[in-house]
Design an enzyme around this catalytic site. Structure first.
Site, PDB file in Angstrom:
ATOM      1  N   ASP A   1       5.642  -0.665   9.464  1.00  0.00           N
ATOM      2  CA  ASP A   1       4.819  -1.527   8.599  1.00  0.00           C
ATOM      3  C   ASP A   1       5.280  -1.497   7.142  1.00  0.00           C
ATOM      4  O   ASP A   1       4.487  -1.717   6.229  1.00  0.00           O
ATOM      5  CB  ASP A   1       3.325  -1.141   8.668  1.00  0.00           C
ATOM      6  CG  ASP A   1       2.843  -1.038  10.091  1.00  0.00           C
ATOM      7  OD1 ASP A   1       3.158  -1.956  10.869  1.00  0.00           O
ATOM      8  OD2 ASP A   1       2.177  -0.053  10.434  1.00  0.00           O
TER       9      ASP A   1
ATOM     10  N   GLN B   1       9.325  -0.547  13.987  1.00  0.00           N
ATOM     11  CA  GLN B   1       8.721   0.774  13.691  1.00  0.00           C
ATOM     12  C   GLN B   1       9.424   1.410  12.488  1.00  0.00           C
ATOM     13  O   GLN B   1       9.827   0.686  11.594  1.00  0.00           O
ATOM     14  CB  GLN B   1       8.761   1.687  14.931  1.00  0.00           C
ATOM     15  CG  GLN B   1       7.777   1.285  16.019  1.00  0.00           C
ATOM     16  CD  GLN B   1       8.328   0.206  16.937  1.00  0.00           C
ATOM     17  OE1 GLN B   1       9.434   0.285  17.387  1.00  0.00           O
ATOM     18  NE2 GLN B   1       7.532  -0.809  17.226  1.00  0.00           N
TER      19      GLN B   1
ATOM     20  N   LYS C   1       9.522  -4.790   6.914  1.00  0.00           N
ATOM     21  CA  LYS C   1      10.864  -5.129   7.424  1.00  0.00           C
ATOM     22  C   LYS C   1      10.976  -6.613   7.755  1.00  0.00           C
ATOM     23  O   LYS C   1      12.025  -7.219   7.579  1.00  0.00           O
ATOM     24  CB  LYS C   1      11.186  -4.292   8.675  1.00  0.00           C
ATOM     25  CG  LYS C   1      11.302  -2.814   8.407  1.00  0.00           C
ATOM     26  CD  LYS C   1      11.551  -2.036   9.671  1.00  0.00           C
ATOM     27  CE  LYS C   1      10.410  -2.106  10.658  1.00  0.00           C
ATOM     28  NZ  LYS C   1       9.152  -1.466  10.192  1.00  0.00           N
ATOM     29  N   GLY C   2       9.858  -7.183   8.237  1.00  0.00           N
ATOM     30  CA  GLY C   2       9.865  -8.602   8.605  1.00  0.00           C
ATOM     31  C   GLY C   2      10.260  -9.469   7.427  1.00  0.00           C
ATOM     32  O   GLY C   2      11.077 -10.384   7.560  1.00  0.00           O
ATOM     33  N   LYS C   3       9.700  -9.167   6.263  1.00  0.00           N
ATOM     34  CA  LYS C   3      10.011  -9.978   5.072  1.00  0.00           C
ATOM     35  C   LYS C   3      11.486  -9.829   4.688  1.00  0.00           C
ATOM     36  O   LYS C   3      12.160 -10.810   4.382  1.00  0.00           O
ATOM     37  CB  LYS C   3       9.102  -9.581   3.892  1.00  0.00           C
ATOM     38  CG  LYS C   3       9.514 -10.298   2.628  1.00  0.00           C
ATOM     39  CD  LYS C   3       8.585 -10.148   1.456  1.00  0.00           C
ATOM     40  CE  LYS C   3       9.304 -10.674   0.213  1.00  0.00           C
ATOM     41  NZ  LYS C   3       8.499 -10.738  -0.968  1.00  0.00           N
TER      42      LYS C   3
ATOM     43  N   GLY D   1       4.921  -5.412  15.005  1.00  0.00           N
ATOM     44  CA  GLY D   1       4.250  -6.584  14.466  1.00  0.00           C
ATOM     45  C   GLY D   1       4.846  -6.870  13.107  1.00  0.00           C
ATOM     46  O   GLY D   1       4.724  -6.067  12.200  1.00  0.00           O
ATOM     47  N   HIS D   2       5.571  -7.968  12.998  1.00  0.00           N
ATOM     48  CA  HIS D   2       6.210  -8.308  11.734  1.00  0.00           C
ATOM     49  C   HIS D   2       5.565  -9.563  11.162  1.00  0.00           C
ATOM     50  O   HIS D   2       5.496 -10.580  11.840  1.00  0.00           O
ATOM     51  CB  HIS D   2       7.715  -8.555  11.939  1.00  0.00           C
ATOM     52  CG  HIS D   2       8.466  -7.317  12.284  1.00  0.00           C
ATOM     53  ND1 HIS D   2       9.724  -7.315  12.825  1.00  0.00           N
ATOM     54  CD2 HIS D   2       8.119  -6.017  12.169  1.00  0.00           C
ATOM     55  CE1 HIS D   2      10.122  -6.063  13.006  1.00  0.00           C
ATOM     56  NE2 HIS D   2       9.158  -5.260  12.632  1.00  0.00           N
TER      57      HIS D   2
ATOM     58  N   ARG E   1      -4.987   0.777   8.693  1.00  0.00           N
ATOM     59  CA  ARG E   1      -3.917   1.762   8.517  1.00  0.00           C
ATOM     60  C   ARG E   1      -4.389   2.891   7.621  1.00  0.00           C
ATOM     61  O   ARG E   1      -5.150   2.665   6.674  1.00  0.00           O
ATOM     62  CB  ARG E   1      -2.696   1.101   7.874  1.00  0.00           C
ATOM     63  CG  ARG E   1      -2.066   0.064   8.778  1.00  0.00           C
ATOM     64  CD  ARG E   1      -0.869  -0.608   8.123  1.00  0.00           C
ATOM     65  NE  ARG E   1      -0.367  -1.684   8.970  1.00  0.00           N
ATOM     66  CZ  ARG E   1       0.120  -2.834   8.525  1.00  0.00           C
ATOM     67  NH1 ARG E   1       0.186  -3.076   7.230  1.00  0.00           N
ATOM     68  NH2 ARG E   1       0.540  -3.750   9.362  1.00  0.00           N
TER      69      ARG E   1
ATOM     70  N   GLY F   1      -4.694  -4.543  14.978  1.00  0.00           N
ATOM     71  CA  GLY F   1      -5.772  -4.783  14.011  1.00  0.00           C
ATOM     72  C   GLY F   1      -6.396  -3.507  13.475  1.00  0.00           C
ATOM     73  O   GLY F   1      -7.358  -3.553  12.698  1.00  0.00           O
TER      74      GLY F   1
HETATM   75  P1  IMP Z   1       3.671   3.215  20.996  1.00  0.00           P
HETATM   76  O1  IMP Z   1       4.916   2.723  20.353  1.00  0.00           O
HETATM   77  O2  IMP Z   1       2.738   2.108  21.412  1.00  0.00           O
HETATM   78  O3  IMP Z   1       3.943   4.182  22.103  1.00  0.00           O
HETATM   79  O4  IMP Z   1       2.836   4.041  19.900  1.00  0.00           O
HETATM   80  C1  IMP Z   1       3.287   5.301  19.395  1.00  0.00           C
HETATM   81  C2  IMP Z   1       2.935   5.454  17.925  1.00  0.00           C
HETATM   82  O5  IMP Z   1       3.714   4.537  17.170  1.00  0.00           O
HETATM   83  C3  IMP Z   1       1.470   5.123  17.589  1.00  0.00           C
HETATM   84  O6  IMP Z   1       1.073   5.969  16.537  1.00  0.00           O
HETATM   85  C4  IMP Z   1       1.537   3.685  17.089  1.00  0.00           C
HETATM   86  O7  IMP Z   1       0.474   3.386  16.221  1.00  0.00           O
HETATM   87  C5  IMP Z   1       2.869   3.699  16.367  1.00  0.00           C
HETATM   88  N1  IMP Z   1       3.516   2.384  16.306  1.00  0.00           N
HETATM   89  C6  IMP Z   1       4.163   1.730  17.289  1.00  0.00           C
HETATM   90  N2  IMP Z   1       4.656   0.571  16.856  1.00  0.00           N
HETATM   91  C7  IMP Z   1       4.333   0.481  15.559  1.00  0.00           C
HETATM   92  C8  IMP Z   1       4.616  -0.499  14.537  1.00  0.00           C
HETATM   93  O8  IMP Z   1       5.273  -1.511  14.753  1.00  0.00           O
HETATM   94  N3  IMP Z   1       4.104  -0.217  13.309  1.00  0.00           N
HETATM   95  C9  IMP Z   1       3.412   0.917  13.031  1.00  0.00           C
HETATM   96  N4  IMP Z   1       3.140   1.855  13.940  1.00  0.00           N
HETATM   97  C10 IMP Z   1       3.602   1.643  15.202  1.00  0.00           C
END
Ligand code: IMP
Length: 429
Positions: free
Chosen positions: A13, A224, A16-18, A40-41, A306, A303
Site C-alpha cells: 500500500d 505487496q 506502487k500503482g501510481k 489492490g492498486h 490500515r 476495506g
Molecule cells: P495474504 O497475502 O492474503 O495471505 O495475506 C497475508 C498478509 O499480507 C496479511 O497481513 C495481509 O493483510 C497482507 N497483504 C496481502 N496483500 C496485501 C496488499 O496488497 N497490501 C497490503 N497488505 C497485504
C-alpha cells in the site's frame, strides 16, 4: 534501454500503482511477477479512479502489453471479471498476456485460507482470505497444483482436478467438518474460464526477453511489499510470495543481469494491514492523524482500516539493502501537510543497546522501542508543488533525512493521488 523493478519497501500500500502507472506511459511492457488478487492498486486518471487487483496498472494505457508472469497466482474468475469491468469503462484490455507457467487459484484455496485463519486461536495472520497462501503451498508442495498450461488442456485438467478435489475434500470434510467441493461443478466453471483466457496465454518469459532485446523499456510491477516477503518480511506475518526485487527474476523468467534499476516505493510514513509487528505504530487514539482525511488509509481489497505510524528509518535501510534500491519514490507527502510535529524513527532501543538493523526475531522486535527524531511540520499545502524547490524547507529537510537513513537517493516525490501531482527529481527512465 532500462528494465526497472518497482518494489514496495514497507508492508504494501505504498502507492506502487501510481508509480507504475506514471512509468508505464513510456514502457513497452509491464509485468506483474508475484502475488495475486490479494493486491489492490489504486490509480487515478483524470476524474476516474481505478482499483486494480490482478491486472497490471499499465493496462490504463491503450494497447500496452501487460503480462501476468509465472510467479503470479491467478484466480481466473476474478481476472475475467476485472477485465470485463475495465472494458465496460472503455479501457482497452487487448494487451493482457498470461504466463502458461503461472499457478491457478481454485475454489478450495480461498475456502482453506479462511477455514485455516478461523480455526486458529492464536497466531492469526489476518490474510486477505483470497486463497493466496494455500495456492502457493500447493505450488511448492507440488502434488496438488494446477498451472495455466494444465487448465487449458481439457484432458490434463480433468484428470488432475478429479484427484486433487478428492484430497482437498478429505481435509475440508474430515478436518474442518465442512461440505466439500463438487468436482463436476469445478470442471464446468473452470473449463469455461479456460476457453476465455486461452487466447491470452503464452510463454511470457519470451515476450519479456524479446522486449528487452528490442531495446524497449520494461517495467516489473511488484505487489505487496518487502516486509510482506516470504523470506525478508516479518515472518510469519507475511504473504506467501516474493515481492522483493529478486522475485522479479524468478517470477517473470528473466535473469538478474537484465535488470537495470530498482525503484523503491516508500510512504512518507508507515502503514500495515493485518496482524504482525509494527514498531512505529500510533496508538488508536492518534491514528486518525494519518488514516483519515487525505490519507484514506483503508485497504483497497478488503476495506479494512490500515494501522498507521511514523516513518521507520530502520526498515527503510533494511528494504533498500535487500532490494538493491537505486532510486526512491517517496509517496503521500501531502498527507503530512497539516501535522505540527512529525517523527522519524532512527533506531530501535533493545534492552541496553540501539539496533540499527532490522531484527529477524519477532520476540526481539516486540521488545524494541523506536528512537525518534522530531521535525516541525511545514503546515502548508504541498499538492501544487511540481519541483523540489517548490517544497517548503521543512518538507525538504524531512525528505533529506529519509534519504539519508534509507541510504538511497530520492528520484520522485508524490504529493497527491493524481498523475500530475508528482515531483520528478531524477527521471527514472
Ligand atoms: P495474504 O497475502 O492474503 O495471505 O495475506 C497475508 C498478509 O499480507 C496479511 O497481513 C495481509 O493483510 C497482507 N497483504 C496481502 N496483500 C496485501 C496488499 O496488497 N497490501 C497490503 N497488505 C497485504
Amino acid at each position: 534501454m532500462p528494465s526497472v523493478v518497482v518494489v514496495g519497501l514497507q508492508w504494501g500500500d505504498e502507492g506502487k500503482g501510481k508509480v507504475t502507472d506514471y512509468l508505464a506511459s513510456e514502457a513497452g511492457l509491464v509485468v506483474r511477477y508475484q502475488g495475486g488478487n490479494n493486491a489492490g492498486h489504486t490509480v487515478v486518471v483524470g476524474d476516474q479512479e481505478f482499483k486494480l487487483h490482478l491486472v497490471p496498472s499499465g493496462i490504463l494505457y491503450p494497447g500496452k502489453l501487460c503480462v501476468l508472469g509465472n510467479g503470479v497466482v491467478i484466480n481466473p474468475g476474478v481476472l475475467l471479471k476485472e477485465l470485463a469491468g475495465l472494458k465496460e469503462r472503455g479501457v482497452d484490455v487487448s494487451g493482457i498476456r498470461i504466463s502458461d507457467r503461472a499457478h491457478v487459484i481454485m475454489p478450495y484455496h480461498p475456502c482453506l485460507d479462511q477455514l485455516d485463519e478461523a480455526s486458529r486461536e492464536v497466531g492469526k495472520i489476518g490474510t486477505t482470505g483470497r486463497g493466496i497462501g494455500p495456492a502457493y503451498v500447493d505450488k511448492y508442495a507440488r502434488y496438488d497444483a494446477i498451472r495455466i498450461c494444465d487448465l487449458i488442456d481439457p484432458d490434463i485438467f480433468k484428470e488432475r482436478i478429479t484427484e486433487i478435489v478428492r484430497i482437498k475434500n478429505m481435509v475440508i470434510e474430515k478436518i474442518y467438518g465442512k461440505k466439500g467441493f463438487d468436482v463436476a461443478a469445478i470442471i464446468d466453471e473452470y473449463s469455461r474460464y479456460a476457453e476465455e483466457i486461452r487466447p491470452m496465454v503464452t510463454d511470457t518469459s519470451v515476450l519479456v526477453d524479446r522486449a528487452i532485446r528490442n531495446g524497449e523499456k520494461v517495467l516489473f510491477e511488484g505487489a505487496q511489499g518487502t516486509l510482506l516477503d516470504i523470506d525478508h518480511g516479518t515472518y510469519p506475518f507475511v504473504s506467501s510470495s516474493s515481492p522483493s526485487a529478486g522475485g522479479a527474476c524468478t517470477g517473470a523468467g528473466v535473469g538478474p543481469t537484465r535488470i537495470d534499476k530498482v525503484v523503491g516505493i516508500i510512504k512518507a510514513y508507515s502503514t500495515r494491514v493485518g496482524e504482525g509487528p509494527f514498531p512505529t505504530e500510533l496508538p488508536e487514539e492518534q491514528v486518525s492523524l494519518l488514516r483519515d482525511g487525505r490519507g484514506r488509509e483503508y485497504g483497497v481489497t478488503t476495506g479494512r482500516p490500515r494501522r498507521c505510524g511514523w516513518f521507520d528509518g530502520v526498515i527503510a535501510e533494511y528494504s533498500v539493502r535487500v532490494n538493491g534500491v537505486s532510486d526512491l519514490a517517496v509517496m503521500k507527502l501531502d498527507v503530512l501537510d497539516q501535522i505540527e510535529t512529525l517523527k522519524i524513527c532512527t533506531g530501535y532501543r533493545y534492552r541496553n543497546s540501539i539496533l540499527k538493523e532490522f531484527p529477524a526475531s519477532l520476540k526481539v522486535l516486540a521488545e524494541c522501542r523506536p528512537v525518534y527524531e522530531e521535525y516541525s511540520g511545514w503546515l502548508k499545502d504541498t499538492t501544487g508543488c511540481r519541483e523540489w524547490s517548490d517544497l517548503p524547507q521543512q518538507a525538504q529537510d524531512y525528505l533529506k533525512r529519509i534519504s539519508e537513513l534509507a541510504g538511497a537517493p530520492i528520484s520522485m516525490v508524490s504529493v497527491g493521488w493524481k498523475r500530475d501531482e508528482t515531483i520528478t527529481i531524477q527521471p527514472i527512465w
